[in-house]
Scaffold this motif. Structure first.
Motif, PDB file in Angstrom:
ATOM      1  N   GLY A 236       0.820  -1.212   0.000  1.00  0.00           N
ATOM      2  CA  GLY A 236       0.000   0.000   0.000  1.00  0.00           C
ATOM      3  C   GLY A 236       0.850   1.258   0.000  1.00  0.00           C
ATOM      4  O   GLY A 236       0.548   2.230  -0.704  1.00  0.00           O
ATOM      5  N   LEU A 237       1.944   1.232   0.782  1.00  0.00           N
ATOM      6  CA  LEU A 237       2.837   2.385   0.821  1.00  0.00           C
ATOM      7  C   LEU A 237       3.478   2.616  -0.545  1.00  0.00           C
ATOM      8  O   LEU A 237       3.599   3.762  -1.004  1.00  0.00           O
ATOM      9  CB  LEU A 237       3.914   2.163   1.887  1.00  0.00           C
ATOM     10  CG  LEU A 237       4.894   3.302   2.130  1.00  0.00           C
ATOM     11  CD1 LEU A 237       4.178   4.573   2.563  1.00  0.00           C
ATOM     12  CD2 LEU A 237       5.920   2.894   3.200  1.00  0.00           C
ATOM     13  N   ALA A 238       3.879   1.532  -1.230  1.00  0.00           N
ATOM     14  CA  ALA A 238       4.474   1.663  -2.559  1.00  0.00           C
ATOM     15  C   ALA A 238       3.495   2.294  -3.542  1.00  0.00           C
ATOM     16  O   ALA A 238       3.876   3.152  -4.352  1.00  0.00           O
ATOM     17  CB  ALA A 238       4.931   0.300  -3.074  1.00  0.00           C
ATOM     18  N   LEU A 239       2.252   1.885  -3.489  1.00  0.00           N
ATOM     19  CA  LEU A 239       1.255   2.469  -4.391  1.00  0.00           C
ATOM     20  C   LEU A 239       1.114   3.970  -4.170  1.00  0.00           C
ATOM     21  O   LEU A 239       0.986   4.749  -5.124  1.00  0.00           O
ATOM     22  CB  LEU A 239      -0.089   1.772  -4.197  1.00  0.00           C
ATOM     23  CG  LEU A 239      -0.167   0.326  -4.700  1.00  0.00           C
ATOM     24  CD1 LEU A 239      -1.426  -0.345  -4.181  1.00  0.00           C
ATOM     25  CD2 LEU A 239      -0.122   0.281  -6.225  1.00  0.00           C
ATOM     26  N   MET A 240       1.156   4.383  -2.892  1.00  0.00           N
ATOM     27  CA  MET A 240       1.071   5.813  -2.598  1.00  0.00           C
ATOM     28  C   MET A 240       2.307   6.547  -3.116  1.00  0.00           C
ATOM     29  O   MET A 240       2.195   7.605  -3.755  1.00  0.00           O
ATOM     30  CB  MET A 240       0.933   6.041  -1.096  1.00  0.00           C
ATOM     31  CG  MET A 240       0.779   7.518  -0.740  1.00  0.00           C
ATOM     32  SD  MET A 240       1.113   7.899   0.997  1.00  0.00           S
ATOM     33  CE  MET A 240       2.902   7.837   1.022  1.00  0.00           C
ATOM     34  N   VAL A 241       3.502   6.003  -2.851  1.00  0.00           N
ATOM     35  CA  VAL A 241       4.739   6.660  -3.281  1.00  0.00           C
ATOM     36  C   VAL A 241       4.790   6.772  -4.801  1.00  0.00           C
ATOM     37  O   VAL A 241       5.178   7.809  -5.350  1.00  0.00           O
ATOM     38  CB  VAL A 241       5.973   5.925  -2.728  1.00  0.00           C
ATOM     39  CG1 VAL A 241       7.256   6.468  -3.361  1.00  0.00           C
ATOM     40  CG2 VAL A 241       6.040   6.070  -1.214  1.00  0.00           C
ATOM     41  N   GLU A 242       4.395   5.715  -5.494  1.00  0.00           N
ATOM     42  CA  GLU A 242       4.383   5.778  -6.954  1.00  0.00           C
ATOM     43  C   GLU A 242       3.445   6.880  -7.442  1.00  0.00           C
ATOM     44  O   GLU A 242       3.741   7.592  -8.405  1.00  0.00           O
ATOM     45  CB  GLU A 242       3.945   4.424  -7.529  1.00  0.00           C
ATOM     46  CG  GLU A 242       4.902   3.277  -7.227  1.00  0.00           C
ATOM     47  CD  GLU A 242       5.999   3.100  -8.246  1.00  0.00           C
ATOM     48  OE1 GLU A 242       5.729   3.282  -9.452  1.00  0.00           O
ATOM     49  OE2 GLU A 242       7.139   2.771  -7.848  1.00  0.00           O
ATOM     50  N   ALA A 243       2.314   7.043  -6.770  1.00  0.00           N
ATOM     51  CA  ALA A 243       1.333   8.060  -7.187  1.00  0.00           C
ATOM     52  C   ALA A 243       1.842   9.473  -6.954  1.00  0.00           C
ATOM     53  O   ALA A 243       1.694  10.347  -7.816  1.00  0.00           O
ATOM     54  CB  ALA A 243       0.013   7.845  -6.455  1.00  0.00           C
ATOM     55  N   ILE A 244       2.461   9.723  -5.788  1.00  0.00           N
ATOM     56  CA  ILE A 244       2.888  11.091  -5.500  1.00  0.00           C
ATOM     57  C   ILE A 244       4.181  11.456  -6.234  1.00  0.00           C
ATOM     58  O   ILE A 244       4.423  12.629  -6.518  1.00  0.00           O
ATOM     59  CB  ILE A 244       3.028  11.356  -3.983  1.00  0.00           C
ATOM     60  CG1 ILE A 244       4.080  10.438  -3.341  1.00  0.00           C
ATOM     61  CG2 ILE A 244       1.682  11.227  -3.293  1.00  0.00           C
ATOM     62  CD1 ILE A 244       4.313  10.727  -1.858  1.00  0.00           C
ATOM     63  N   THR A 245       5.019  10.452  -6.561  1.00  0.00           N
ATOM     64  CA  THR A 245       6.269  10.760  -7.256  1.00  0.00           C
ATOM     65  C   THR A 245       6.101  10.769  -8.772  1.00  0.00           C
ATOM     66  O   THR A 245       6.648  11.636  -9.451  1.00  0.00           O
ATOM     67  CB  THR A 245       7.381   9.768  -6.876  1.00  0.00           C
ATOM     68  OG1 THR A 245       6.967   8.428  -7.184  1.00  0.00           O
ATOM     69  CG2 THR A 245       7.717   9.870  -5.401  1.00  0.00           C
ATOM     70  N   GLN A 246       5.374   9.813  -9.316  1.00  0.00           N
ATOM     71  CA  GLN A 246       5.217   9.713 -10.767  1.00  0.00           C
ATOM     72  C   GLN A 246       3.874  10.270 -11.245  1.00  0.00           C
ATOM     73  O   GLN A 246       3.811  10.964 -12.263  1.00  0.00           O
ATOM     74  CB  GLN A 246       5.366   8.259 -11.214  1.00  0.00           C
ATOM     75  CG  GLN A 246       6.753   7.689 -10.925  1.00  0.00           C
ATOM     76  CD  GLN A 246       6.858   6.212 -11.255  1.00  0.00           C
ATOM     77  OE1 GLN A 246       6.347   5.744 -12.270  1.00  0.00           O
ATOM     78  NE2 GLN A 246       7.535   5.464 -10.387  1.00  0.00           N
ATOM     79  N   GLY A 247       2.819   9.976 -10.498  1.00  0.00           N
ATOM     80  CA  GLY A 247       1.502  10.451 -10.915  1.00  0.00           C
ATOM     81  C   GLY A 247       1.402  11.963 -10.913  1.00  0.00           C
ATOM     82  O   GLY A 247       0.935  12.577 -11.882  1.00  0.00           O
ATOM     83  N   LEU A 248       1.856  12.605  -9.828  1.00  0.00           N
ATOM     84  CA  LEU A 248       1.694  14.053  -9.725  1.00  0.00           C
ATOM     85  C   LEU A 248       2.556  14.821 -10.713  1.00  0.00           C
ATOM     86  O   LEU A 248       2.179  15.908 -11.154  1.00  0.00           O
ATOM     87  CB  LEU A 248       1.995  14.515  -8.293  1.00  0.00           C
ATOM     88  CG  LEU A 248       0.942  14.140  -7.240  1.00  0.00           C
ATOM     89  CD1 LEU A 248       1.369  14.619  -5.862  1.00  0.00           C
ATOM     90  CD2 LEU A 248      -0.430  14.709  -7.594  1.00  0.00           C
ATOM     91  N   CYS A 249       3.710  14.265 -11.094  1.00  0.00           N
ATOM     92  CA  CYS A 249       4.532  14.971 -12.093  1.00  0.00           C
ATOM     93  C   CYS A 249       4.159  14.555 -13.512  1.00  0.00           C
ATOM     94  O   CYS A 249       4.645  15.136 -14.492  1.00  0.00           O
ATOM     95  CB  CYS A 249       6.022  14.733 -11.842  1.00  0.00           C
ATOM     96  SG  CYS A 249       6.640  13.125 -12.331  1.00  0.00           S
ATOM     97  N   GLY A 250       3.291  13.550 -13.648  1.00  0.00           N
ATOM     98  CA  GLY A 250       2.779  13.172 -14.957  1.00  0.00           C
ATOM     99  C   GLY A 250       3.742  12.393 -15.824  1.00  0.00           C
ATOM    100  O   GLY A 250       3.606  12.375 -17.055  1.00  0.00           O
ATOM    101  N   TYR A 251       4.715  11.715 -15.191  1.00  0.00           N
ATOM    102  CA  TYR A 251       5.699  10.962 -15.980  1.00  0.00           C
ATOM    103  C   TYR A 251       6.224   9.815 -15.130  1.00  0.00           C
ATOM    104  O   TYR A 251       6.563  10.007 -13.954  1.00  0.00           O
ATOM    105  CB  TYR A 251       6.860  11.872 -16.384  1.00  0.00           C
ATOM    106  CG  TYR A 251       7.900  11.189 -17.242  1.00  0.00           C
ATOM    107  CD1 TYR A 251       7.777  11.161 -18.624  1.00  0.00           C
ATOM    108  CD2 TYR A 251       8.999  10.574 -16.661  1.00  0.00           C
ATOM    109  CE1 TYR A 251       8.734  10.529 -19.413  1.00  0.00           C
ATOM    110  CE2 TYR A 251       9.963   9.945 -17.436  1.00  0.00           C
ATOM    111  CZ  TYR A 251       9.814   9.920 -18.816  1.00  0.00           C
ATOM    112  OH  TYR A 251      10.759   9.294 -19.588  1.00  0.00           O
ATOM    113  N   GLY A 252       6.299   8.612 -15.736  1.00  0.00           N
ATOM    114  CA  GLY A 252       6.797   7.483 -14.960  1.00  0.00           C
ATOM    115  C   GLY A 252       6.839   6.196 -15.742  1.00  0.00           C
ATOM    116  O   GLY A 252       7.184   6.173 -16.928  1.00  0.00           O
ATOM    117  N   ARG A 253       6.452   5.121 -15.085  1.00  0.00           N
ATOM    118  CA  ARG A 253       6.574   3.786 -15.675  1.00  0.00           C
ATOM    119  C   ARG A 253       5.772   3.652 -16.967  1.00  0.00           C
ATOM    120  O   ARG A 253       6.185   2.943 -17.892  1.00  0.00           O
ATOM    121  CB  ARG A 253       6.114   2.730 -14.668  1.00  0.00           C
ATOM    122  CG  ARG A 253       6.940   2.702 -13.401  1.00  0.00           C
ATOM    123  CD  ARG A 253       6.600   1.517 -12.503  1.00  0.00           C
ATOM    124  NE  ARG A 253       7.276   1.680 -11.216  1.00  0.00           N
ATOM    125  CZ  ARG A 253       8.565   1.415 -11.010  1.00  0.00           C
ATOM    126  NH1 ARG A 253       9.301   0.954 -11.999  1.00  0.00           N
ATOM    127  NH2 ARG A 253       9.104   1.608  -9.821  1.00  0.00           N
TER     128      ARG A 253
END
Length: 347
Positions: A236-253
């Motif tokens: 659950g913590l990983a899902l949150m971190v992925e969202a705030i680091t990659q989701g909010l900046c609009g770029y990631g996996r």
């Protein structure tokens, strides 16, 4: 034993000779040495050879500033352009801290940063000003951790750090969504060690203490925090971190990133604009003291707060110097020779 400043100056010379411009060598060197002083030795000067290699190979951008993707009073997005992640994250914390003093809260997210090393090192820049800070990162180019119940890696360890002012030393939390880090796993492989517990799964999903199950043709995975019993918490913590680091900046996996680096989230709170700094630290100090004075399971090991050892390490390093881990200075010698820098050696 080299002094703290001697180690910083040596790392700074290497980074400057490799091509970093402006204050990038100074900031990066200082925070890498700070990580070692805090005890986070897998994410301190141990990263320097890889950083120099990437600078010289053009995989770490050595000059310039991040591109501004969005800029609102309390929400900023940068494209890091693969600039040094340690420098970018320190810059983001300082910007968020300055703005939070007006807006109460400010967040900065960074896409396409290079690796950011040890998250705990960024926290004092905010806590020393009486501010609370959160820093998180993920690497969309890599994966070591499977979702709970799975066997195929999706996440990196996805660290999260929090700095909390008190009436005394700040609380400095530095944790990850996985049970251990990729850096520690690599060190254990190099040194022929094992995990203290069943911290990994092999490719068939069997718990293992062997860090070698993470490499090879059929790769295993690191377990989320909580392990085989309660790994849903780290998941659950990983899902949150992925969202705030990659989701909010609009770029990631989802974009197929292939280069080693980071997506970064920074958020700073100014307690003075909420219930007041004195009221904030009155509460945090009460909890801190309740933890410090808590009856320990083992009287020889009193309860300590996150960051207490790091703060002691920093004070000791500043006063008495710091002995790098065995082999670290030797690993830098070929780069020093290549860059025309006199190597630093332990006395």
């Amino acid at each position: 034993m080299p002094s703290f400043d001697t180690l910083v100056a040596y790392a700074e010379r290497l980074l400057k000779a490799a091509g970093l411009d402006g204050d990038k060598p100074t900031v990066t060197a200082r925070l890498l040495v700070t990580a070692d002083a805090m005890g986070h030795t897998t994410h301190g000067l141990a990263q320097l050879p890889d950083y120099i290699e990437d600078i010289l190979a053009g995989k770490m951008t050595s000059v310039g500033e991040p591109d501004v993707v969005a800029d609102k009073p309390a929400a900023v997005v940068w494209d890091g352009r693969r600039l040094p992640g340690v420098w970018l994250t320190d810059k983001a914390v300082r910007l968020a801290a300055a703005r939070a003093k007006t807006t109460g809260i400010c967040a900065v997210t960074i896409r396409r940063s290079h690796h950011i090393a040890c998250l705990a090192t960024f926290l004092p820049a905010a806590t020393e000003q009486g501010l609370m800070v959160i820093v998180a990162s993920s690497d969309p180019s890599d994966a070591h951790v499977a979702p709970f119940g799975g066997t195929r890696a999706v996440f990196t360890p996805d660290p999260l750090a929090v700095g909390i002012p008190t009436e005394g030393d700040p609380i400095l939390i530095d944790i990850s969504a996985s049970i251990t880090t990729a850096g520690m796993s690599a060190r254990l492989r190099r040194e022929g060690g094992s995990f203290p517990g069943e911290w990994a799964l092999d490719a068939d999903g069997r718990p293992s203490r062997d860090p070698n199950v993470l490499v090879g043709e059929r790769k295993g995975t690191l377990l989320p925090a909580g392990g085989v019993d309660h790994g849903h918490k780290g998941y659950g913590l990983a899902l949150m971190v992925e969202a705030i680091t990659q989701g909010l900046c609009g770029y990631g996996r989802a974009d197929g990133e292939a280069d080693w680096g980071a997506s970064v989230f920074v958020q700073v709170f100014d307690p003075a604009l909420f219930g007041g700094l004195a009221a904030f630290t009155r509460q945090t100090e009460w909890v801190a003291e309740a933890c410090r004075t808590n009856p320990p399971v083992d009287p020889a090991r009193p309860v300590r707060l996150p960051g207490a050892a790091a703060m002691r390490g920093m004070r000791d390093a500043m006063a008495n110097g710091l002995t790098p881990r065995p082999g670290l200075l030797e690993a830098l010698e070929p780069w020093a020779a290549k860059l025309g820098i006199t190597p630093l050696r332990n006395a």
